[in-house]
Enzyme design. Sequence first.
Site: not given
Length: 493
Positions: A93, A279, A281, A284
């Site tokens: 950016d 979740c 993942c 988690c």
Amino acid sequence: MRECFELRDTDAGGRIGELTVPRAGVTVETPALLPVINPNLDTIGPRRLADEFGAEILITNSYIIHGDDDLRERALEEGLHDMLDFPGAIMTDSGSFQLSEYGEIDVTTEEILAFQREIGSDIATPVDIPTPPDVSRERAEADLETTQERLEIADAADTGEMLVSAPVQGSTYPDLRERAGRHAEGTDLDVFPVGAVVPLMNDYRYDDMIDVVAAAKRGLGADAPVHLFGAGHPMMFALAVAMGCDLFDSAAYALYARDDRYLTVRGTRALEEIEYLPCSCAVCTEHSPDELRALPDPERESELAAHNLHVTFAEIRRIKQAIRAGNLLELVEQRARAHPTMLDGYRTLLDHAAQLERSDPVSKGSFFYTSHESARRPEVLRHHRRLERLAVPDSLLLTVDRSAPDGGYDDVWRVQPPFGPFPRALSKSYPLTAEVPERTDRAALAAAADGVARLAETNPDAELTLAHRGWPAGVLERVPDGVGRIDLAADGP
Ligand SMILES: [Zn+2]
């Protein structure tokens, strides 16, 4: 076609594409997520983003690097890829965000583009003017003029193999966004961020966001890779992809983690309030909510950021699979139920059904009617248009039941809500194989009645009779008077 972007598959306005980034020597599959890396503090390092999360591309801010003596020297000496230790593509950016936040910055488009090239950026950004929503038209037009001058400077600059983005501005004026899109499309620039939508998302204005993207897309044309600049919440990815966005950048995963906020595809939760982690993942499955809360600050932030990224990348994969399977709009319908403003976004998406219809495949797996919004999907619109082209016999019965009353008609066509009538030859073709609930809602009946009306209007000399089953008067009103009616519920066996 733009050389750097190729479409592989489409569903509604969504697409799977390949963005070739020559300077990085990589091809990025879209829709893609660009994690935002703050060069001063990385919650999750770029190498880990690539190795653990599969990030093919990231975005960082060349303006921050330029403004910091240490970072600038290192970036010039080592190059961005070595400095960050990232093997994929790096977009940079330019300071436009800082410009919109603080009113001024101390580099020009020429300087920052040259700097981005020197430090080895793969996709650079000129200094455009991010015009906020709801400003006066005069200001939006004046800002847009400046942005367009900057794009022309960028277009003329010697940027070598580096891709350069062409932000599309225009505030909340659809005609300006469309004009900006057309201007950007007319340059040789490569990637098209729809800019200044963050304030819309912060205010949950998903309806306005969709109108802005739809307008930009009308100007840009189908083959332009579109980046929804600043959009990082996975809840709205499916909606934005369905409108034709290809790239997203997420600072949200880290910013939310810093505030103890846990991302889900149905919205954000405060870690404090979570009793169960929805979740699977690694974060988690290895922690209970209490254990997460008990972690010391930097570790908790890093674990939450990792979860937030997992859930974000998982949603991108789910969206790609939905495009392949042809059920992206079913996914959007599910996500639209997460928040009333998301539903506004989905309803606005369907306002653009004619625009979506152009890229929607003629055939897919199967059409699931899962909400009354389904009655406004592009497939329904397309069937209604097709009705204008079908050959109709002199006398024709249109019936909602397989067991139709015998009346010496030349032919009998089924009526399938929400599509309306169709000849037997089409009965096995998409979308008429749709799965529709037995308890058909009024929106589906009304859309079917509109199909009957379309057929009647196109064939004023044909003798049409509609055999329905207890359709409400308000639905039947949509059918022209010349069409005969039989109520199977009243007259049937
Ligand atoms: Zn998780």
